[in-house]
Design an enzyme around this catalytic site. Structure first.
Site, PDB file in Angstrom:
ATOM      1  N   MET A 127       0.838  -1.205   0.000  1.00  0.00           N
ATOM      2  CA  MET A 127       0.000   0.000   0.000  1.00  0.00           C
ATOM      3  C   MET A 127       0.869   1.250   0.000  1.00  0.00           C
ATOM      4  O   MET A 127       0.383   2.349   0.304  1.00  0.00           O
ATOM      5  CB  MET A 127      -0.938  -0.004   1.205  1.00  0.00           C
ATOM      6  N   GLY A 128       2.151   1.117  -0.316  1.00  0.00           N
ATOM      7  CA  GLY A 128       3.024   2.286  -0.385  1.00  0.00           C
ATOM      8  C   GLY A 128       3.475   2.751   0.987  1.00  0.00           C
ATOM      9  O   GLY A 128       3.401   1.998   1.957  1.00  0.00           O
ATOM     10  N   HIS A 147       8.881   1.389   3.617  1.00  0.00           N
ATOM     11  CA  HIS A 147       9.947   1.392   4.621  1.00  0.00           C
ATOM     12  C   HIS A 147      10.840   0.183   4.343  1.00  0.00           C
ATOM     13  O   HIS A 147      10.628  -0.544   3.362  1.00  0.00           O
ATOM     14  CB  HIS A 147       9.352   1.372   6.032  1.00  0.00           C
ATOM     15  N   ASP A 148      11.820  -0.031   5.221  1.00  0.00           N
ATOM     16  CA  ASP A 148      12.794  -1.091   4.957  1.00  0.00           C
ATOM     17  C   ASP A 148      12.171  -2.488   4.945  1.00  0.00           C
ATOM     18  O   ASP A 148      12.738  -3.413   4.360  1.00  0.00           O
ATOM     19  CB  ASP A 148      13.928  -1.044   5.991  1.00  0.00           C
ATOM     20  N   HIS A 160       9.257  -3.241   3.479  1.00  0.00           N
ATOM     21  CA  HIS A 160       8.851  -3.412   2.079  1.00  0.00           C
ATOM     22  C   HIS A 160      10.065  -3.663   1.187  1.00  0.00           C
ATOM     23  O   HIS A 160      10.023  -4.483   0.269  1.00  0.00           O
ATOM     24  CB  HIS A 160       8.135  -2.156   1.569  1.00  0.00           C
ATOM     25  N   GLY A 199       5.094 -10.237   3.576  1.00  0.00           N
ATOM     26  CA  GLY A 199       5.814 -10.178   4.844  1.00  0.00           C
ATOM     27  C   GLY A 199       5.132 -11.012   5.914  1.00  0.00           C
ATOM     28  O   GLY A 199       3.909 -11.109   5.954  1.00  0.00           O
ATOM     29  N   LYS A 251       5.028 -10.166   8.883  1.00  0.00           N
ATOM     30  CA  LYS A 251       4.418  -9.250   9.856  1.00  0.00           C
ATOM     31  C   LYS A 251       2.899  -9.382   9.827  1.00  0.00           C
ATOM     32  O   LYS A 251       2.248  -9.358  10.860  1.00  0.00           O
ATOM     33  CB  LYS A 251       4.815  -7.818   9.526  1.00  0.00           C
ATOM     34  N   ASP A 252       2.330  -9.532   8.639  1.00  0.00           N
ATOM     35  CA  ASP A 252       0.880  -9.714   8.504  1.00  0.00           C
ATOM     36  C   ASP A 252       0.623 -11.218   8.414  1.00  0.00           C
ATOM     37  O   ASP A 252       0.350 -11.763   7.340  1.00  0.00           O
ATOM     38  CB  ASP A 252       0.380  -8.964   7.272  1.00  0.00           C
ATOM     39  N   SER A 292       6.337  -0.411  10.261  1.00  0.00           N
ATOM     40  CA  SER A 292       4.974  -0.318   9.738  1.00  0.00           C
ATOM     41  C   SER A 292       4.765   1.089   9.207  1.00  0.00           C
ATOM     42  O   SER A 292       5.263   2.062   9.801  1.00  0.00           O
ATOM     43  CB  SER A 292       3.960  -0.581  10.859  1.00  0.00           C
TER      44      SER A 292
HETATM   45  P1  AMP Z   1       1.456  -2.936   3.498  1.00  0.00           P
HETATM   46  O1  AMP Z   1       1.970  -1.912   2.564  1.00  0.00           O
HETATM   47  O2  AMP Z   1       1.520  -2.525   4.928  1.00  0.00           O
HETATM   48  O3  AMP Z   1       0.131  -3.488   3.096  1.00  0.00           O
HETATM   49  O4  AMP Z   1       2.472  -4.161   3.427  1.00  0.00           O
HETATM   50  C1  AMP Z   1       2.864  -4.686   2.185  1.00  0.00           C
HETATM   51  C2  AMP Z   1       3.685  -5.920   2.429  1.00  0.00           C
HETATM   52  O5  AMP Z   1       4.838  -5.585   3.217  1.00  0.00           O
HETATM   53  C3  AMP Z   1       2.943  -7.004   3.191  1.00  0.00           C
HETATM   54  O6  AMP Z   1       3.267  -8.274   2.646  1.00  0.00           O
HETATM   55  C4  AMP Z   1       3.484  -6.862   4.589  1.00  0.00           C
HETATM   56  O7  AMP Z   1       3.438  -8.061   5.345  1.00  0.00           O
HETATM   57  C5  AMP Z   1       4.911  -6.466   4.305  1.00  0.00           C
HETATM   58  N1  AMP Z   1       5.493  -5.795   5.475  1.00  0.00           N
HETATM   59  C6  AMP Z   1       5.026  -4.680   6.096  1.00  0.00           C
HETATM   60  N2  AMP Z   1       5.791  -4.387   7.163  1.00  0.00           N
HETATM   61  C7  AMP Z   1       6.754  -5.334   7.230  1.00  0.00           C
HETATM   62  C8  AMP Z   1       7.852  -5.591   8.115  1.00  0.00           C
HETATM   63  N3  AMP Z   1       8.113  -4.818   9.153  1.00  0.00           N
HETATM   64  N4  AMP Z   1       8.621  -6.671   7.871  1.00  0.00           N
HETATM   65  C9  AMP Z   1       8.369  -7.496   6.810  1.00  0.00           C
HETATM   66  N5  AMP Z   1       7.356  -7.293   5.944  1.00  0.00           N
HETATM   67  C10 AMP Z   1       6.563  -6.238   6.150  1.00  0.00           C
END
Ligand code: AMP
Length: 272
Positions: free
Chosen positions: A21-22, A25-26, A28, A138, A140-141, A176
């Site tokens: 979702m943009g 961070h590190d 991603h 990730g 994390k989710d 996050s």
């Molecule tokens: P999001 O943009 O938050 O929807 O996350 C996009 C992808 O990045 C998802 O697969 C998340 O699980 C992964 N992600 C987000 N934060 C982390 C993190 N701290 N460590 C590893 N993967 C992450």
């Protein structure tokens, strides 16, 4: 995007997709590097998916920085970025949703009704548009990853799902996009999540197998933090996400969601 993906496939290139979702961070970028090492072409998707946000959630204020995101993602090794407007992904009249029936019910699914239907639907659509051989998510989710693995299996997507361990700040806070909402004081309070996970890991390594005792160990550091409010702390089967009656006798995940100020943060630890 699909025409490009079809051309690349015709040329025999192996495609990886990294859905996000943009507000990169590190964490991603670790996903991008993981994809880079395993495919010829890496496609990053940037899309703040409205259908996975509830009516009272942070859709309108979710951080957006497409230019900054692309500047970070390029050196990490992307070949293409797919950044559609919401109107292209959900034209008027769209009414089909993907639901992973049982895995979507507990934990974040209970706190965020409809969230995982939004996730499974957008990920299905992104798969159909980017035509990947590999998709990277990730850990994390954790529940999201379990749901996507099951969806791919159940719906016969010919896509390998690969996961990347949680990337953390040096003090333990999981990276996050929502950490940007935290004031300095809340940022300190947010360490209660990783303290809860450390406590449960210590107890588990010391031989504790009582589900209730492990849950209590995880809750204690969070309950003692006045700026933090527990949404849930759950100990569940690592694959099926079913609860344990009394004793942890299979690989498990301790997953938690905690609200710090107005920001809901999640984290987890696998115990095996
Ligand atoms: P999001 O943009 O938050 O929807 O996350 C996009 C992808 O990045 C998802 O697969 C998340 O699980 C992964 N992600 C987000 N934060 C982390 C993190 N701290 N460590 C590893 N993967 C992450």
């Amino acid at each position: 995007m699909r025409a490009r993906a079809e051309d690349l496939r015709r040329d025999g290139r192996r495609i990886a997709v990294v859905p996000t979702m943009g507000a990169l961070h590190d964490g991603h970028l670790a996903l991008v590097r993981h994809a880079r090492a395993r495919a010829d072409i890496v496609i990053l998707t940037l899309f703040v998916n409205p259908t996975q946000f509830g009516p009272t959630e942070d859709l309108s204020r979710y951080p957006r920085d497409e230019v900054g995101d692309l500047a970070k993602a390029r050196p990490a090794g992307i070949d293409l970025a797919f950044c559609p407007p919401a109107s292209a992904m959900y034209p008027a009249g769209a009414q089909t949703f993907v639901e992973v029936r049982d895995l979507q019910q507990p934990m974040c699914g209970a706190s965020r009704p409809g969230h995982f239907a939004g996730v499974a639907t957008i990920v299905s659509k992104l798969f159909n548009i980017t035509l990947p051989h590999l998709a990277v998510f990730g850990e994390k989710d954790y529940q999201q990853l379990a749901i996507i693995r099951r969806m791919v299996r159940d719906l016969d997507f010919d896509i390998e799902i690969s996961s990347v361990p949680i990337v953390r700040e040096s003090d333990g806070l999981a990276l996050s996009s929502r950490n940007a909402y935290l004031t300095p004081e809340q940022r300190t309070a947010a360490l209660a999540l990783s303290r809860g996970l450390a406590a449960v890991e210590t107890a588990f390594r010391a031989g504790e197998r009582s589900s209730a005792a492990l849950l209590a160990a995880a809750r204690a550091p969070i309950e003692s933090e006045s700026l933090a409010r527990i949404d849930y702390v759950e100990l569940r089967d690592a694959d099926e996400l079913t609860p344990f009656a009394t004793t942890v006798d299979r690989p498990a995940v301790l997953a938690l969601a905690v609200v710090v100020g107005a920001t809901r943060l999640i984290d987890n630890r696998v115990l095996e």
